[in-house]
Scaffold this active site. Structure first.
Site, mmCIF file in Angstrom:
data_model
loop_
_atom_site.group_PDB
_atom_site.id
_atom_site.type_symbol
_atom_site.label_atom_id
_atom_site.label_comp_id
_atom_site.label_asym_id
_atom_site.label_seq_id
_atom_site.Cartn_x
_atom_site.Cartn_y
_atom_site.Cartn_z
ATOM 1 N N TYR A 8 9.287 -36.281 -17.211
ATOM 2 C CA TYR A 8 7.858 -35.983 -17.121
ATOM 3 C C TYR A 8 7.380 -36.013 -15.671
ATOM 4 O O TYR A 8 8.036 -36.590 -14.798
ATOM 5 C CB TYR A 8 7.037 -36.980 -17.961
ATOM 6 C CG TYR A 8 7.031 -38.390 -17.419
ATOM 7 C CD1 TYR A 8 6.101 -38.780 -16.446
ATOM 8 C CD2 TYR A 8 7.948 -39.333 -17.858
ATOM 9 C CE1 TYR A 8 6.102 -40.075 -15.939
ATOM 10 C CE2 TYR A 8 7.957 -40.625 -17.364
ATOM 11 C CZ TYR A 8 7.031 -40.990 -16.404
ATOM 12 O OH TYR A 8 7.027 -42.249 -15.890
ATOM 13 N N SER A 26 10.255 -44.395 -12.168
ATOM 14 C CA SER A 26 9.177 -43.454 -11.882
ATOM 15 C C SER A 26 9.164 -43.264 -10.371
ATOM 16 O O SER A 26 9.012 -44.229 -9.627
ATOM 17 C CB SER A 26 7.850 -44.021 -12.377
ATOM 18 O OG SER A 26 6.804 -43.148 -12.002
ATOM 19 N N ARG A 74 -3.745 -1.393 -6.344
ATOM 20 C CA ARG A 74 -2.941 -2.619 -6.272
ATOM 21 C C ARG A 74 -3.374 -3.522 -7.423
ATOM 22 O O ARG A 74 -4.446 -3.322 -8.005
ATOM 23 C CB ARG A 74 -3.165 -3.338 -4.940
ATOM 24 C CG ARG A 74 -4.602 -3.759 -4.733
ATOM 25 C CD ARG A 74 -4.791 -4.450 -3.400
ATOM 26 N NE ARG A 74 -6.219 -4.591 -3.116
ATOM 27 C CZ ARG A 74 -6.753 -4.538 -1.919
ATOM 28 N NH1 ARG A 74 -6.005 -4.336 -0.859
ATOM 29 N NH2 ARG A 74 -8.039 -4.694 -1.748
ATOM 30 N N CYS A 125 5.359 -40.041 -10.253
ATOM 31 C CA CYS A 125 3.934 -40.362 -10.329
ATOM 32 C C CYS A 125 3.233 -40.222 -8.979
ATOM 33 O O CYS A 125 2.095 -40.604 -8.834
ATOM 34 C CB CYS A 125 3.737 -41.766 -10.894
ATOM 35 S SG CYS A 125 4.435 -43.051 -9.857
ATOM 36 N N GLY A 139 -8.795 -7.377 4.311
ATOM 37 C CA GLY A 139 -9.573 -7.624 5.516
ATOM 38 C C GLY A 139 -8.777 -8.163 6.675
ATOM 39 O O GLY A 139 -9.314 -8.392 7.750
ATOM 40 N N ARG A 187 -3.140 3.263 8.512
ATOM 41 C CA ARG A 187 -3.466 2.113 7.675
ATOM 42 C C ARG A 187 -2.302 1.132 7.647
ATOM 43 O O ARG A 187 -1.164 1.517 7.442
ATOM 44 C CB ARG A 187 -3.728 2.582 6.239
ATOM 45 C CG ARG A 187 -4.554 3.829 6.160
ATOM 46 C CD ARG A 187 -4.580 4.413 4.758
ATOM 47 N NE ARG A 187 -5.217 3.529 3.801
ATOM 48 C CZ ARG A 187 -5.244 3.764 2.501
ATOM 49 N NH1 ARG A 187 -4.620 4.830 1.998
ATOM 50 N NH2 ARG A 187 -5.851 2.929 1.706
ATOM 51 N N HIS A 220 -16.460 -8.534 1.918
ATOM 52 C CA HIS A 220 -15.459 -9.462 2.431
ATOM 53 C C HIS A 220 -15.642 -10.852 1.841
ATOM 54 O O HIS A 220 -14.704 -11.467 1.335
ATOM 55 C CB HIS A 220 -15.549 -9.500 3.958
ATOM 56 C CG HIS A 220 -14.582 -10.458 4.590
ATOM 57 N ND1 HIS A 220 -14.933 -11.756 4.925
ATOM 58 C CD2 HIS A 220 -13.279 -10.320 4.919
ATOM 59 C CE1 HIS A 220 -13.882 -12.358 5.449
ATOM 60 N NE2 HIS A 220 -12.861 -11.515 5.456
ATOM 61 N N MET A 225 -5.867 -6.823 8.115
ATOM 62 C CA MET A 225 -5.308 -5.819 9.009
ATOM 63 C C MET A 225 -6.282 -4.637 9.014
ATOM 64 O O MET A 225 -7.016 -4.439 8.057
ATOM 65 C CB MET A 225 -3.941 -5.372 8.495
ATOM 66 C CG MET A 225 -3.089 -6.492 7.938
ATOM 67 S SD MET A 225 -2.380 -7.563 9.168
ATOM 68 C CE MET A 225 -0.989 -6.582 9.613
ATOM 69 N N LYS A 284 0.828 -1.196 0.000
ATOM 70 C CA LYS A 284 0.000 0.000 0.000
ATOM 71 C C LYS A 284 0.870 1.256 0.000
ATOM 72 O O LYS A 284 0.652 2.182 -0.789
ATOM 73 C CB LYS A 284 -0.921 -0.028 1.217
ATOM 74 C CG LYS A 284 -2.090 0.920 1.104
ATOM 75 C CD LYS A 284 -2.961 0.868 2.355
ATOM 76 C CE LYS A 284 -3.772 -0.416 2.424
ATOM 77 N NZ LYS A 284 -4.364 -0.638 3.751
HETATM 78 P P1 ADP Z 1 -7.659 -2.152 3.477
HETATM 79 O O1 ADP Z 1 -6.255 -2.571 3.425
HETATM 80 O O2 ADP Z 1 -8.506 -3.029 4.318
HETATM 81 O O3 ADP Z 1 -8.230 -1.883 2.122
HETATM 82 P P2 ADP Z 1 -7.336 0.688 3.808
HETATM 83 O O4 ADP Z 1 -6.146 1.150 4.535
HETATM 84 O O5 ADP Z 1 -7.295 0.788 2.343
HETATM 85 O O6 ADP Z 1 -7.680 -0.776 4.279
HETATM 86 O O7 ADP Z 1 -8.536 1.512 4.357
HETATM 87 C C1 ADP Z 1 -9.845 1.145 4.137
HETATM 88 C C2 ADP Z 1 -10.636 2.323 3.668
HETATM 89 O O8 ADP Z 1 -10.503 3.429 4.541
HETATM 90 C C3 ADP Z 1 -10.186 2.877 2.327
HETATM 91 O O9 ADP Z 1 -10.742 2.173 1.277
HETATM 92 C C4 ADP Z 1 -10.727 4.272 2.368
HETATM 93 O O10 ADP Z 1 -12.059 4.304 1.956
HETATM 94 C C5 ADP Z 1 -10.622 4.620 3.820
HETATM 95 N N1 ADP Z 1 -9.452 5.470 4.012
HETATM 96 C C6 ADP Z 1 -8.190 5.113 4.245
HETATM 97 N N2 ADP Z 1 -7.383 6.184 4.306
HETATM 98 C C7 ADP Z 1 -8.159 7.259 4.101
HETATM 99 C C8 ADP Z 1 -7.910 8.660 4.029
HETATM 100 N N3 ADP Z 1 -6.696 9.158 4.151
HETATM 101 N N4 ADP Z 1 -8.956 9.450 3.801
HETATM 102 C C9 ADP Z 1 -10.182 8.945 3.644
HETATM 103 N N5 ADP Z 1 -10.484 7.658 3.697
HETATM 104 C C10 ADP Z 1 -9.486 6.801 3.922
HETATM 105 MG MG MG Z 2 -7.849 -0.584 0.949
HETATM 106 MG MG MG Z 3 -10.139 -3.286 5.365
#
Ligand code: ADP
Ligand code: MG
Ligand code: MG
Length: 872
Positions: A849, A762, A336, A829, A101, A92, A454, A103, A22
């Site tokens: 093989y 084999s 990503r 095998c 989902g 984040r 999720h 972290m 990220k």
């Molecule tokens: P994940 O790895 O679970 O996708 P993120 O770190 O991307 O978690 O955060 C989840 C959500 O939080 C993002 O999709 C976004 O909508 C919101 N978010 C994260 N950072 C910001 C920010 N700087 N401003 C506004 N919303 C944010």
């Molecule tokens: Mg995200």
């Molecule tokens: Mg998340």
């Protein structure tokens, strides 16, 4: 001095290992001029050092963080906790590999009773300020402090119910202020201290929480499932907030640059107006399809579309993009490489080659060989499907067809699987705690949540069938039932899911094989151009052989003959053969079996045509075939004209203490050569019969369980004598091979000796693994899981070939074998033949093989091509 903190302006996408996925991508997007809210990344190295220092944030690191914070405050002309212009932050996590989902993110950090007032004034939007505050308290308490979010949601639900609201957006300023107070009370009650009002304290606790979450159980399960090493650590991204919840001209969403289910080249995603962060994926409100954004905010849509094209072009891969709109201004919060089904992966890779984005080689390396599995699985039988009762329709979240008994909790699914049942996990919505249930079930059905919920994201990643957001179904998890209007489906009843259409059916619908065409074939053609290893199949019947050929098998590497003996008609004859006291008696029974076996082999040779076909002579211990029930013994005794007692004693005599190491494989043929004689005759006569029809068959006779050259010599001599006689009599010319399995460690150790008698080796890696470790294959799973959880083994050696030990034996046998016989044919095998990392190993040591079950043939082909490309 080591640098542990990088501003988004300092990084780049190549720094993924240090900044996490990220963080590296946020930096890259900043670099190429996209609208990314400014911030900084605390490195994965800092995370690992944090663990080394017994989970403390040391002074130098704190100083570096504070320096970056001050710089951020300067850039934005805002201050954390300020009473006029407060800076709010998101904290984040971001590991090197994306872990959806797993972290948790904390938004709106920096709010307290002072800052919230300032925020209300600065934005002239009191409702927004308090909405952000209550979100922050809940997220912080849940993520950083471990107070269950349900405690907060219960309050929210209660207030909404009292006031008769449907949506969170209906909450008024007064409601929100009360909710904030109640939330703080919960915090105090649960943790016996006040909610931290100092924003710096909040930040420190949040950073620690992200580091700590690297080792929470669900993150560990995910890493294990996806082969992600545990010592990579996670980075922390501290970013200034932008707000999608400031009103109707704001919003938030996620989009894929192409359809992650089918691969179609069309923007695909969802957004919500006046919402923040995870609202879209949490499935609390149902989001709108991304195409609607064009109507709601045309300018923003236009810009967003441009950004998506630019990002895809920049990364040369399908992107999964998160964005927020604040007062009609677009911000990009994440990009990503998007997770996709294998169907989408293939279509996208093939399309991108045509679009000139990537080369064929890159396309091949992009497909996850393990994930191919999901493509190769059966669909519902059309006729049965027409007759089936459709009870509801949800979103086609992850393709595939699944039937099973309904269960409403992850634990119940795991328990059902333990009993050997097929289970469907039915939930209101899934959360990371459900992960083990999601692994164990056949398919997943949720009532809430969209295509990026999720359940949908995780199911696609696992290649598991999933129908999400099926609102027609009312799920009562606590009552263990669900309802569609008057119809009640209770725990344990069957339903079927079609993850490609979103349809939910009542009952257990039979399934059929898939046809592979189009882009898949195209890609597999490229694969075949690249790979060096041949791929054969393990098939015991003409039907399996045909499926395998359809999947591209180039021969049979293992045809087991024992399954053929279990047929209802044959088993009495087989039993007679086994309990016979004299050679004459046994020969009589074998004479009856001969035409049957011959017929089997004719069928297999027909299916395989000119492809080499390795047939293994009888392998299991004899008593496996014997009658166990009293009535069966009686009837056999009568049939044979001997007494019940007599036969019973004979059966008991054949029992062994340790059949796996007992009288089986070639050892049987030392005692009863007539059995192998019959089989050799059946193979060669069958081959001649097919050859007479002009098909140039290539039979290979394989002797199992050899540990000593003399065992093989004894058997080979009579096999060759019989075969040559038959061929000579036929007047035809036919080449055949006689070889052995290398599955006893001694065979590997003396492979130079054994190669004097064997034209091919084999590697029977199931037995070889069993005997090298001394782990009984049938019992090992009882304790091997413990080995894995305790980190003693990274992988189950019965699934992923142990290169260090078993692999060393194989390598040794390869080189010893070649010393004696330069052109010795080499293959594998065991189950490992279809496992990508083991295939890579086989390639690297120069086997000719691999052989695997029919469904895994395409996986092995792809893995073989990838191995060849990686070597370059
Ligand atoms: P994940 O790895 O679970 O996708 P993120 O770190 O991307 O978690 O955060 C989840 C959500 O939080 C993002 O999709 C976004 O909508 C919101 N978010 C994260 N950072 C910001 C920010 N700087 N401003 C506004 N919303 C944010
Ligand atoms: Mg995200
Ligand atoms: Mg998340």
């Amino acid at each position: 001095m080591e640098k542990y903190v990088y501003s988004f302006c300092e990084g780049a996408k190549e720094m993924k290992n240090l900044l996490g996925g990220k963080g590296a991508n946020l930096a890259e997007m900043t670099k190429i001029g996209l609208p990314v809210p400014p911030g900084f990344t605390i490195t994965t190295k800092a995370c690992n050092t944090y663990y080394e220092k017994n989970k403390v944030l040391w002074e130098e690191l704190m100083d570096e963080i504070m320096d970056h914070l001050t710089a951020l405050e300067k850039t934005l002309e805002k201050k954390l906790g300020d009473d006029k212009n407060p800076l709010l932050l998101s904290v984040r996590s971001g590991a090197v590999f994306s872990m959806p989902g797993m972290m948790d993110t904390i938004l709106n950090l920096g709010l307290n009773d002072t800052a919230v007032k300032a925020l209300a004034e600065a934005t002239n939007n009191e409702r927004f300020a308090y909405d952000s505050y209550r979100r922050f308290i809940q997220m912080f308490s849940d993520v950083a402090m471990g107070v269950s979010k349900y405690k907060f949601e219960a309050i929210l639900d209660r207030v909404k119910e009292e006031k008769g609201y449907t949506y969170d957006t209906q909450l008024t300023v007064e409601d929100l202020k009360n909710i904030v107070n109640e939330f703080k009370e919960i915090y105090k009650k649960e943790l016996r201290k006040e909610f931290p009002s100092d924003p710096k304290d909040q930040l420190i606790l949040a950073i620690k929480a992200v580091f700590d979450s690297w080792n929470n159980p669900r993150a560990m399960v995910y890493r294990k499932l996806n082969d992600i090493p545990h010592d990579l650590g996670t980075a922390v991204n501290v970013q200034s907030m932008v707000f999608g919840n400031m009103g109707e001209d704001c919003g938030t969403g996620v989009a894929f640059t192409r359809n992650p289910s089918t691969g179609e080249n069309l923007l695909f995603g969802e957004f919500l107006v006046n919402a923040q962060g995870e609202d879209v994926v949490a499935g609390i409100r149902t989001p709108q399809p991304i195409s609607n954004l064009e109507n709601v905010m045309p300018k923003v849509y236009e810009e967003f579309e441009k950004v998506t094209k630019l990002l895809e072009n920049h990364y040369k891969d399908m992107q999964d993009i998160e964005f927020t709109v604040e007062k009609e201004k677009l911000y990009i919060l994440q990009t990503r490489n998007g997770k996709r089904t294998s169907k989408a992966a293939i279509n996208i890779a093939a399309d991108m080659v045509k679009e000139g984005f990537i080369s064929k080689e890159e396309a091949i390396l992009r497909i996850d060989a393990k994930q191919l599995d999901q493509l190769l699985h059966p669909n519902f039988e059309e006729k049965a499907l027409k007759e089936a009762k459709l009870i509801a329709k949800g979103l086609p979240a992850s393709p595939g067809a699944a039937s099973g008994k309904v269960y409403f909790t992850a634990e119940d699914v795991v328990a059902a699987k333990g009993k050997g049942e097929k289970a469907i996990l039915v939930r209101l919505e899934t959360s990371p705690e459900d992960i083990e249930g999601m692994v164990s079930c056949e398919g997943i059905l949720t009532a809430r949540g969209g295509m990026t919920s999720h359940a949908a994201v995780v199911a696609r990643g696992m290649g598991k069938c999933c129908v999400a957001g099926c609102g027609e179904i009312k799920v009562h998890e606590e009552k263990k039932e669900c309802r569609v209007e008057d119809l009640v489906v209770k725990e344990g009843e069957y339903i079927s899911l079609d993850g490609s259409t979103g349809a939910v059916y009542l009952g257990d619908i039979p399934r059929v094989e898939v046809e592979l065409t189009g882009k898949f074939e195209e890609l597999m053609n490229w694969v075949d151009e690249v790979r060096v290893l041949k791929v054969r199949t393990n098939a015991d019947t003409p039907r399996d052989a045909q499926i395998a050929v359809k999947f591209g098998a180039e021969g049979i590497g293992l045809c087991r003959t024992e399954h053929m003996f279990f047929d209802d008609e044959r088993i009495p004859v087989v039993r007679k053969m086994i309990v016979s006291k004299t050679i004459e008696e046994r020969q009589k029974a074998l004479d009856k079996l001969l035409p049957m076996q011959k017929e089997d082999f004719v069928g297999i040779f027909e299916a395989m045509g000119e492809r080499p076909t390795t047939i293994r002579l009888l392998d299991p211990p004899l008593h496996e075939f014997l009658p166990k029930k009293e009535e069966d013994i009686k009837s056999l005794a009568k049939d044979m004209g001997i007494s019940y007692e007599n036969l019973k004693k004979r059966v008991e005599d054949l029992e062994e203490f340790n059949p796996m190491l007992g009288h089986r494989g070639c050892r049987l043929a030392i005692t009863y050569p007539e059995i192998y004689e019959m089989q050799a005759r059946a193979i060669i006569e069958g081959a001649i019969e097919v050859k007479k029809r002009g098909i140039n068959v290539h039979p290979e006779i394989m002797i199992p369980l050899i540990g000593d050259r003399n065992e093989l010599k004894y058997i080979k001599d009579f096999v060759v004598k019989i075969a040559d006689e038959i061929i000579e009599k036929s007047g035809l010319e036919m080449k055949y091979l006689v070889g052995t399995m290398i599955e006893v460690p001694r065979a590997a150790l003396t492979a130079d000796e054994i190669a004097k008698e064997a034209q091919f080796f084999s590697f029977g890696t199931n037995d070889l693994t069993q005997m090298t470790y001394g782990f009984s294959r049938d019992d090992a799973n009882k304790f091997l899981t413990e080995y894995e959880t305790k980190g003693i083994f990274e992988k189950d050696p019965f699934q992923v070939l142990d290169r260090v030990g078993v692999g060393k034996l194989i390598k040794m046998a390869v080189s010893l074998g070649k010393e004696t016989r330069k052109d010795i044919k080499l293959g594998i095998c065991g189950e490992h033949g279809g496992e990508p990392s083991s295939v890579e190993f086989c390639h690297s040591i120069g086997l000719h093989y691999v052989s695997c079950s029919p469904y895994r043939v395409p996986i092995a082909r792809l893995a073989a091509a990838q191995a060849a490309l990686k070597e370059k």
